[in-house]
Motif scaffolding. Structure first.
Motif, PDB file in Angstrom:
ATOM      1  N   GLY A  67     100.576  54.303  95.734  1.00  0.00           N
ATOM      2  CA  GLY A  67     100.272  55.433  94.967  1.00  0.00           C
ATOM      3  C   GLY A  67      99.573  56.559  95.501  1.00  0.00           C
ATOM      4  N   ASN A  68      99.234  56.296  96.792  1.00  0.00           N
ATOM      5  CA  ASN A  68      98.426  57.198  97.350  1.00  0.00           C
ATOM      6  C   ASN A  68      99.298  58.365  98.271  1.00  0.00           C
ATOM      7  N   ALA A  69     100.543  58.068  98.259  1.00  0.00           N
ATOM      8  CA  ALA A  69     101.318  59.171  98.869  1.00  0.00           C
ATOM      9  C   ALA A  69     102.799  58.996  97.924  1.00  0.00           C
ATOM     10  N   TYR A  70     103.587  60.377  97.839  1.00  0.00           N
ATOM     11  CA  TYR A  70     104.733  59.957  97.368  1.00  0.00           C
ATOM     12  C   TYR A  70     105.511  60.520  98.767  1.00  0.00           C
ATOM     13  N   GLY A  71     106.694  59.788  98.759  1.00  0.00           N
ATOM     14  CA  GLY A  71     107.698  60.167  99.805  1.00  0.00           C
ATOM     15  C   GLY A  71     109.001  60.639  99.010  1.00  0.00           C
ATOM     16  N   TYR A  72     109.458  61.526  99.314  1.00  0.00           N
ATOM     17  CA  TYR A  72     111.020  62.068  98.997  1.00  0.00           C
ATOM     18  C   TYR A  72     111.897  61.478 100.036  1.00  0.00           C
ATOM     19  N   CYS A  73     112.978  60.969  99.395  1.00  0.00           N
ATOM     20  CA  CYS A  73     114.017  60.416 100.434  1.00  0.00           C
ATOM     21  C   CYS A  73     115.252  60.685  99.841  1.00  0.00           C
ATOM     22  N   ALA A  79      89.546  48.835  91.898  1.00  0.00           N
ATOM     23  CA  ALA A  79      90.084  48.755  93.235  1.00  0.00           C
ATOM     24  C   ALA A  79      91.202  49.368  93.393  1.00  0.00           C
ATOM     25  N   ILE A  80      91.698  49.896  94.544  1.00  0.00           N
ATOM     26  CA  ILE A  80      93.127  50.975  94.912  1.00  0.00           C
ATOM     27  C   ILE A  80      94.193  50.161  94.215  1.00  0.00           C
ATOM     28  N   GLN A  81      94.422  48.847  94.412  1.00  0.00           N
ATOM     29  CA  GLN A  81      95.447  48.310  93.801  1.00  0.00           C
ATOM     30  C   GLN A  81      95.429  48.178  92.339  1.00  0.00           C
ATOM     31  N   HIS A  82      94.442  48.253  91.757  1.00  0.00           N
ATOM     32  CA  HIS A  82      94.485  48.169  90.292  1.00  0.00           C
ATOM     33  C   HIS A  82      94.744  49.726  89.865  1.00  0.00           C
ATOM     34  N   ILE A  83      93.966  50.607  90.459  1.00  0.00           N
ATOM     35  CA  ILE A  83      94.317  52.022  89.910  1.00  0.00           C
ATOM     36  C   ILE A  83      95.780  52.268  89.926  1.00  0.00           C
ATOM     37  N   ALA A  84      96.518  51.712  91.171  1.00  0.00           N
ATOM     38  CA  ALA A  84      97.824  52.260  91.332  1.00  0.00           C
ATOM     39  C   ALA A  84      98.734  52.089  90.186  1.00  0.00           C
ATOM     40  N   GLY A  85      98.294  50.917  89.195  1.00  0.00           N
ATOM     41  CA  GLY A  85      99.009  50.833  88.171  1.00  0.00           C
ATOM     42  C   GLY A  85      98.579  51.337  86.881  1.00  0.00           C
TER      43      GLY A  85
END
Ligand SMILES: Cc1cc2nc3c(=O)[nH]c(=O)nc-3n(C[C@H](O)[C@H](O)[C@H](O)COP(=O)(O)OP(=O)(O)OC[C@H]3O[C@@H](n4cnc5c(N)ncnc54)[C@H](O)[C@@H]3O)c2cc1C
Ligand SMILES: Nc1ncnc2c1ncn2[C@@H]1O[C@H](COP(=O)(O)O)[C@@H](O)[C@H]1O
Lengths: 324, 275
Positions: free
Chosen positions: A138-144, A272-278
Motif C-alpha cells: 500500500g505504499n504505492a499505487y500503480g495504474y495499469c 508494522a508496515i504489513q499491518h498498516i497496509a490492511g
C-alpha cells in the motif's frame, strides 16, 4: 464495444455473499470504458435463490450453472465454466475474497488473459480500462492497462461500496458445467472448519477491535467485552495469530484482510508496515499501546499511551456509562 | 519427492514505506533498499525442505529440491542462499523485472515444470513488491495441476498432500494428488505445520525458517546453477500488463493523543461521531 461479467460468490450454505456487490460496483464503474453492459454468473449446486436476488441489480443477464460438483468451491471445477463464458466478454471481475483470489488468476491463465488483482479503483482513459492497484504494502499505487482481448480483475472489497438493487428483473440463463481438465479429478474438498461468530464479518464491519501480540492468552477475555460494547468485529495482527491467540481469519494486513471501517481500535499492536497496509483506510483510528514511540501512533487519530490490561476494562466501563 | 520452488527477490519489504516514485510517476524507485528473498518464497523453501526430510535428520535430503528464479544475474545471491539452506540445484532464467508480468512468469515457469517434472511445485502466495498473487494459480492452470493456495499446513500422504488453507471464514482442507502445486501462507513455518511421511507425528520444528550454517554457505558455491534465457522458454514473450503511472498514497494526518479513556470516549462521541 465490450461487456463485463461479474462472478458471484456464494457462502458454504448457498447464500449470496455480500462481497459480490462490490464486484458489481466495479463492473458498473468499468462500463464507460467498455461501452457495453454487465452480466452476472453464479455457480453452485442450487443457485435459484441467489440468482433471483442478483436479478434485481440491473444486469443484462444472470447466468446460472448448477452442478453437484460445484457445491463446494474448488478452482479446478469452477474455472473452466467461468473461462468459457468469459470468451463472450471483454472484462471478467470478482471480489478479491479468498475465493476470488484463488479462482480468477486460474481463469485468466485458461484464456491467456492479463490479470489485475485487488484493484482499488477502475476508470476509463481514452476508451481503455485503467486499473488502480495498491502495491508495496500500500505504499504505492500503480495504474495499469491490460493488453489482452479479455481482461480479468479482482476488486478490493473495502474500496467498492456495495452496489444497490436497481429494481427490474434480469433474464436468467442456465449454463451447463464445462467439463474440467484432469486437475479436477485430483483435488478433493475435505472440510471447512468455519470460525463461528455472532459478530459482523471483518470486511463488512463498521467498527473493528483488533488485538496484537501484547494480548497473550487473554486475547478474547480482554477484547470481547470491548467488542460487545461497540458492536464490533474482532481482528488481529499477524503476531497474535502466529502465537495462537487468535484464529487465522482474524488477520488484518497486507497479506490478511484489508478493512476500512469507520472506527478501528488497535490494541497492543505496534503498527508494522504489513499491518498498516490492511487498516489505514479506516475513517478513525484509535491506538492503545504502552510504548509512546510505537509507529501505530503516527497513524492514529486518538492515541492512548497506557497499559492495555488497565485501559481496556476502563474503556468498557466508560462506554457502558454512556449507553445504559 | 522432487520439489520445485519458485523464488523472487524483492526490495526489503520491512522498509516498503521508503519506496519512492520516480519523477513523472513513471516508475517505483527502490534504490537504497536491500534485496531480500520474498518472505513467502523463503517459507515455500522451508516447506519444501520439511517435505523432503525426516524432521529429526534435517541434513539428510530425501528427494530433491530445485529452486528457480526469473531475474537478473545479481539475483544469483538469492539462489545461492537457498542452496546453502538445503536446496540441491538452482535455475536462473535471465530477465529483468521490467521484462515480466504475471502471465509471462507463469509461462516461463511452465516450461521449467515441463522439463523438470517435479512431484510438487511450491511457491509463495504473493510477491510482496507487486502484491499480485497470481503466478501460482496461473501456473497450476497452465500445467493442469490440482492446486492448494494459501497453505497454512501440509501433511504428506501416500501420493497426495492434505493441505489446510487459510480462507475468509476459517480453515479449508483440500486433498491434492501429486503432482500438484501449493502456494504458502504465513503460518506454514509454524512448528507443527508441515509433515513429510518420514517425520514423526509429535515432532516440532523451530518456529520460522532455518538458517544456513557457515560451511553450507561455502559448499553452496559448488552446487549446480543453470542459466536459461526467457526467450528460449517463452516464444514471443510480450508484456500484456502495462503500468502507465505510479503515485504515493495520501498520507494520514495522525499523531493525536488523548490523556485517558474518558477523553477518548468524549472525542469518539462528540468530535468524530463514530460511537
Ligand atoms: C511476509 C509478511 C507478511 C506479513 N503480513 C502481515 C499482515 O498481514 N498483518 C500483520 O498484522 N502483520 C503482518 N506481518 C507481520 C508484521 O511485520 C509484524 O511482525 C506484526 O504486525 C507485529 O504484530 P504486533 O504489532 O501484534 O506485535 P509487536 O510488533 O510485537 O507489537 C506488540 C505491541 O504491543 C505493545 N504492548 C506490549 N505490552 C503492552 C501492554 N501491556 N499494554 C499496551 N501495549 C503493550 C508493545 O509496545 C508493542 O508495540 C507480516 C510479515 C511478513 C514478513
Ligand atoms: N520473477 C519470478 N521468479 C520466480 N518466481 C516468481 C517470480 N515472480 C513471482 N514468482 C513466484 O510466484 C509467487 C507469486 O507471485 P505474484 O503472483 O507475483 O504475487 C511468488 O511468491 C514466487 O513464488
Amino acid at each position: 464495444m465490450a461487456d463485463a461479467l461479474v462472478v458471484a460468490e456464494l457462502a458454504e450454505d448457498g447464500k449470496l455473499k455480500k462481497s459480490t456487490l462490490s464486484a458489481i460496483a466495479f463492473a458498473k464503474q468499468a462500463l464507460p470504458a467498455l461501452g457495453g453492459s454487465f452480466s452476472i454468473l453464479v455457480l453452485g449446486s442450487n443457485t435459484a435463490q441467489p440468482a433471483a436476488e442478483l436479478a434485481s441489480y440491473g444486469a443484462a443477464k444472470v447466468y446460472t450453472c448448477d452442478d453437484p460438483s460445484l457445491a463446494h468451491y474448488t478452482a479446478e471445477h469452477y474455472a473452466p465454466t467461468v473461462a468459457e463464458l468469459a470468451k463472450k466478454f471483454g472484462l471478467v471481475v470478482a471480489t478479491a475474497t479468498s475465493i476470488g483470489k484463488d479462482l480468477m488468476p486460474r481463469v485468466a491463465a485458461r484464456i491467456d488473459a492479463a490479470f489485475a488483482s485487488d484493484c482499488s479503483a477502475v476508470s476509463a482513459e481514452g476508451g481503455k480500462v485503467v486499473y488502480k492497484r495498491p502495491m508495496f504494502a500500500g505504499n504505492a499505487y500503480g495504474y495499469c492497462q491490460l493488453a489482452t482481448p479479455i481482461q480479468v480483475a479482482t476488486a478490493r472489497q473495502s474500496e467498492f461500496e456495495p452496489a444497490a438493487p436497481s429494481g427490474g428483473s434480469s433474464p436468467l440463463e442456465k449454463l451447463a458445467k464445462v467439463a474440467p481438465g484432469a486437475a479436477a479429478s485430483r483435488v478433493e474438498f475435505v472440510s471447512l472448519e468455519a470460525v463461528k461468530s455472532e459478530r459482523p464479518e471483518l470486511t463488512e464491519a463498521s467498527v473493528i477491535v483488533s488485538g496484537g501480540r501484547a494480548l497473550k492468552e487473554k486475547f478474547f477475555e480482554v477484547l470481547e467485552p470491548l467488542a460487545d460494547a461497540l458492536g464490533a468485529a474482532l481482528g488481529a495482527s499477524r503476531a497474535a495469530v502466529d502465537a495462537g491467540y487468535a484464529p487465522g481469519d482474524f488477520q488484518v494486513g497486507q497479506t490478511g484482510k484489508v478493512v476500512a471501517p469507520s472506527l478501528y481500535v488497535a490494541i497492543g499492536i505496534s503498527g508494522a508496515i504489513q499491518h498498516i497496509a490492511g487498516m489505514k483506510g479506516s475513517k478513525v483510528i484509535v491506538a492503545i499501546n504502552k510504548d509512546p514511540e510505537a509507529p501505530i501512533f503516527q497513524l492514529a487519530d486518538y492515541g492512548l499511551v497506557a497499559d492495555l490490561f488497565q485501559a481496556v476494562p476502563a474503556l468498557v466501563a466508560e462506554l457502558k456509562k454512556r449507553k445504559p | 519427492m522432487k520439489v520445485l520452488v519458485a523464488l523472487k527477490r524483492v526490495a526489503d519489504p520491512d522498509n516498503a514505506n521508503k519506496v519512492k516514485i520516480a519523477a513523472g510517476g513513471t516508475a517505483v524507485d527502490t534504490t537504497g533498499l536491500e534485496w531480500k528473498t520474498n518472505p513467502f518464497d523463503d517459507y515455500a523453501l522451508e516447506a519444501a525442505l520439511r517435505l523432503t526430510e525426516n524432521g529429526k535428520t534435517p541434513k539428510k535430503r530425501e528427494g530433491e529440491v530445485v529452486v528457480v528464479t526469473i531475474a537478473p544475474k545479481e539475483a544469483e545471491t538469492t539462489l545461492r542462499a537457498a542452496l546453502a539452506t538445503g536446496a540441491d540445484r538452482a535455475i536462473r532464467v535471465e530477465a529483468t523485472d521490467g521484462d515480466l508480468d504475471g502471465r509471462l512468469v507463469a509461462l516461463a515457469l511452465k516450461s521449467i515444470v515441463d522439463a523438470e517434472k517435479p512431484d510438487l511445485v511450491l511457491m509463495g502466495k504473493q510477491a510482496v513488491d507487486g502484491d499480485s498473487n497470481q503466478v501460482g494459480q496461473r501456473l497450476a492452470e497452465l500445467c493442469d495441476l490440482p492446486m492448494a493456495t494459501f497453505a497454512a499446513t501440509i501433511k504428506e500422504e501416500n501420493g497426495a498432500l492434505l493441505v489446510g488453507r487459510e480462507v475468509d471464514g476459517g480453515v479449508l482442507t483440500l486433498r491434492v494428488k501429486l503432482p500438484a502445486l501449493v502456494t504458502v501462507d504465513l503460518r506454514i513455518v509454524s512448528p507443527t505445520s508441515v509433515f513429510s511421511r518420514l517425520t514423526e507425528a509429535g515432532f516440532k520444528y523451530n518456529d520460522g525458517v532455518r538458517f544456513a550454517p557457515l560451511p553450507a554457505i561455502m559448499a553452496a558455491k559448488k552446487k549446480p546453477l543453470d542459466v536459461k534465457s526467457l526467450g528460449d522458454l517463452v516464444s514471443g514473450a510480450q508484456l500484456s500488463t502495462h503500468y502507465t503511472k505510479f503515485e504515493r498514497p495520501p498520507q494520514r494526518s495522525g499523531g493525536g493523543k488523548v490523556k485517558d479513556v474518558s477523553e477518548l470516549v468524549e472525542k469518539l462521541a462528540n468530535v468524530s461521531k463514530v460511537i
